[in-house]
Design an enzyme around this catalytic site. Structure first.
Site, PDB file in Angstrom:
ATOM      1  N   HIS A 127       0.870  -1.195   0.000  1.00  0.00           N
ATOM      2  CA  HIS A 127       0.000   0.000   0.000  1.00  0.00           C
ATOM      3  C   HIS A 127       0.906   1.245   0.000  1.00  0.00           C
ATOM      4  O   HIS A 127       0.967   1.999   0.972  1.00  0.00           O
ATOM      5  CB  HIS A 127      -0.902  -0.034   1.242  1.00  0.00           C
ATOM      6  CG  HIS A 127      -2.074   0.891   1.168  1.00  0.00           C
ATOM      7  ND1 HIS A 127      -2.315   1.716   0.099  1.00  0.00           N
ATOM      8  CD2 HIS A 127      -3.096   1.118   2.048  1.00  0.00           C
ATOM      9  CE1 HIS A 127      -3.422   2.401   0.320  1.00  0.00           C
ATOM     10  NE2 HIS A 127      -3.919   2.058   1.488  1.00  0.00           N
ATOM     11  N   GLN A 130      -0.355   4.976   0.904  1.00  0.00           N
ATOM     12  CA  GLN A 130      -0.595   5.107   2.342  1.00  0.00           C
ATOM     13  C   GLN A 130       0.709   5.386   3.077  1.00  0.00           C
ATOM     14  O   GLN A 130       0.807   6.281   3.918  1.00  0.00           O
ATOM     15  CB  GLN A 130      -1.213   3.791   2.864  1.00  0.00           C
ATOM     16  CG  GLN A 130      -1.437   3.788   4.362  1.00  0.00           C
ATOM     17  CD  GLN A 130      -2.514   4.769   4.772  1.00  0.00           C
ATOM     18  OE1 GLN A 130      -3.602   4.721   4.263  1.00  0.00           O
ATOM     19  NE2 GLN A 130      -2.193   5.683   5.676  1.00  0.00           N
ATOM     20  N   ASP A 222      -2.877  -1.713  12.280  1.00  0.00           N
ATOM     21  CA  ASP A 222      -3.842  -1.846  11.177  1.00  0.00           C
ATOM     22  C   ASP A 222      -4.784  -2.988  11.556  1.00  0.00           C
ATOM     23  O   ASP A 222      -4.501  -3.760  12.491  1.00  0.00           O
ATOM     24  CB  ASP A 222      -3.068  -2.152   9.874  1.00  0.00           C
ATOM     25  CG  ASP A 222      -3.970  -2.249   8.645  1.00  0.00           C
ATOM     26  OD1 ASP A 222      -5.133  -1.794   8.704  1.00  0.00           O
ATOM     27  OD2 ASP A 222      -3.504  -2.788   7.612  1.00  0.00           O
ATOM     28  N   CYS A 262      -3.720   3.353   9.496  1.00  0.00           N
ATOM     29  CA  CYS A 262      -4.097   3.741   8.126  1.00  0.00           C
ATOM     30  C   CYS A 262      -5.599   3.949   7.994  1.00  0.00           C
ATOM     31  O   CYS A 262      -6.034   4.677   7.096  1.00  0.00           O
ATOM     32  CB  CYS A 262      -3.601   2.695   7.138  1.00  0.00           C
ATOM     33  SG  CYS A 262      -4.215   1.046   7.499  1.00  0.00           S
ATOM     34  N   ARG A 290      -2.941  11.854   2.815  1.00  0.00           N
ATOM     35  CA  ARG A 290      -3.155  11.043   1.612  1.00  0.00           C
ATOM     36  C   ARG A 290      -3.394  11.976   0.418  1.00  0.00           C
ATOM     37  O   ARG A 290      -2.884  11.757  -0.677  1.00  0.00           O
ATOM     38  CB  ARG A 290      -4.363  10.106   1.784  1.00  0.00           C
ATOM     39  CG  ARG A 290      -4.195   8.992   2.805  1.00  0.00           C
ATOM     40  CD  ARG A 290      -3.200   7.949   2.372  1.00  0.00           C
ATOM     41  NE  ARG A 290      -3.542   7.333   1.108  1.00  0.00           N
ATOM     42  CZ  ARG A 290      -4.408   6.327   0.949  1.00  0.00           C
ATOM     43  NH1 ARG A 290      -4.998   5.795   2.010  1.00  0.00           N
ATOM     44  NH2 ARG A 290      -4.665   5.811  -0.245  1.00  0.00           N
TER      45      ARG A 290
HETATM   46  N1  NVA Z   1      -4.516  -3.987   5.500  1.00  0.00           N
HETATM   47  C1  NVA Z   1      -5.773  -3.328   5.189  1.00  0.00           C
HETATM   48  C2  NVA Z   1      -5.536  -1.905   4.820  1.00  0.00           C
HETATM   49  C3  NVA Z   1      -6.788  -1.117   4.520  1.00  0.00           C
HETATM   50  C4  NVA Z   1      -6.504   0.294   4.094  1.00  0.00           C
HETATM   51  C5  NVA Z   1      -6.474  -4.088   4.064  1.00  0.00           C
HETATM   52  O1  NVA Z   1      -5.795  -4.487   3.110  1.00  0.00           O
HETATM   53  O2  NVA Z   1      -7.695  -4.259   4.146  1.00  0.00           O
HETATM   54  N1   CP Z   2      -6.341   3.726   4.354  1.00  0.00           N
HETATM   55  C1   CP Z   2      -7.054   3.492   3.252  1.00  0.00           C
HETATM   56  O1   CP Z   2      -6.541   3.126   2.199  1.00  0.00           O
HETATM   57  O2   CP Z   2      -8.400   3.694   3.407  1.00  0.00           O
HETATM   58  P1   CP Z   2      -9.527   3.241   2.396  1.00  0.00           P
HETATM   59  O3   CP Z   2      -9.546   1.739   2.384  1.00  0.00           O
HETATM   60  O4   CP Z   2     -10.800   3.810   2.966  1.00  0.00           O
HETATM   61  O5   CP Z   2      -9.230   3.789   1.039  1.00  0.00           O
END
Ligand code: NVA
Ligand code: CP
Length: 315
Positions: A127, A130, A222, A262, A290
């Protein structure tokens, strides 16, 4: 700078520093309602295989503020037509693509079948957008990177993977506090160790979350079950129960430690409301960033990778 931003490892330290500098430069006029129109007439396709609040709103708003346009596409890649076919079509219409996918391979396939920049807006592996917003937030609050201790407590997931690569590049020592079997991706870990050796940075995995948190400058967590892992939710809730970020974890960290997440957060699971809403938490500054860092990412990629006009055919 490469054509695409698929992994944090696509950028070296100078390129990361340039992104932070541009984001800081853009942030001030943006907050005064005068964002520079650096992407006028540009269009970005926004592919989402998974839900989103922050990523969708910040990318679309960022594009509008820069004078361009974002098209929201909710789709399952490879279902109606193959991922390369989707990519080759979109490539003919727009200037930039961002994609949130399940398989990381899907983003790689989009990038391989286009000559416009492709941005990873979260895959099962990483990610990056982020993480650049997170390090911008750390820089704004701590005024430096070198020598800080960042502690990630929880699942060794996409966010943890990208944090490791950025920490190793920027010289931030990082400790992951996670249970056995939930470590970061092995390939990412090895790459991060290579980067860390060059920057003389320490990366470690510790089982005891309070020991991990000791003297931390930044505590990060997270969700335990990421998008796509819903069937593992109950098992993970049991395994990760000792890894909740709560007042006991904060007590082990430095007095002025920052707490980052995040988001979305599952309150009273990976983090208590007391900590999420408490004085150490900077999660809303983090979410705001972001917008600013992604504007910097979009501008930089489009500027550095402008599609070359085709040479005129000789008559
Ligand atoms: N680790 C989480 C991050 C969400 C922004 C996911 O992948 O769902
Ligand atoms: N942190 C983040 O990516 O949030 P969303 O899943 O809401 O985009």
């Amino acid at each position: 700078m490469k054509k695409d931003l698929l992994s944090v490892a696509d950028l070296n330290k100078k390129e990361m520093d340039d992104l932070f500098a541009l984001a800081i430069k853009i942030k001030k006029p943006t907050k005064a309602g005068k964002s520079p129109k650096l992407l006028a007439d540009k269009t970005m396709a926004m592919i989402f295989e998974k839900p989103s609040l922050r990523t969708r709103v910040t990318f679309e708003t960022g594009m509008t503020q820069l004078g361009g346009h974002g098209i929201f596409l909710e789709m399952s890649l490879g279902k109606r037509e193959s991922t390369p076919d989707i990519a080759r079509n979109i490539n003919r219409w727009v200037d930039l693509i961002m994609a949130r996918t399940f398989a990381h391979k899907s983003i790689v396939e989009i990038a391989e079948n286009t000559d416009i920049p492709v941005i990873n807006a979260l895959s099962d592996l990483e990610h990056p957008c982020q993480i650049f917003a997170d390090f911008l937030t750390i820089l704004e609050h701590k005024k430096k990177f070198k020598g800080l201790k960042l502690v990630y407590i929880g699942d060794g997931n996409n966010v943890c993977n990208s944090l490791l690569l950025a920490a190793a590049t920027l010289g931030v020592n990082m400790t992951v506090g996670c249970p056995q079997g939930y470590e970061p991706d092995r390939g990412i870990w090895e790459k991060a160790q290579e980067l860390a050796a060059k920057t003389k940075t320490t990366l470690q995995i510790v089982r005891d979350p309070r020991e991990a948190a000791r003297q931390a400058d930044v505590i990060y967590t997270d969700v335990w079950a990421s998008m796509g892992q819903e069937s593992e939710k109950d098992l993970k809730a049991r395994v990760f129960a000792p890894y909740q970020v709560n007042k006991h974890i904060i007590a082990a960290a430095k007095k002025d430690c920052m707490v980052l997440h995040c988001l979305p957060a599952h309150r009273e699971e990976e983090i208590t409301s007391e900590v999420l809403d408490g004085p150490h938490s900077q999660v809303l500054d983090q979410a705001e960033n972001r917008l600013h860092i992604q504007k910097a990412i979009m501008v930089t990629l489009v500027k550095n990778n402008a599609r070359r006009p085709k040479a005129k055919k000789k008559k």
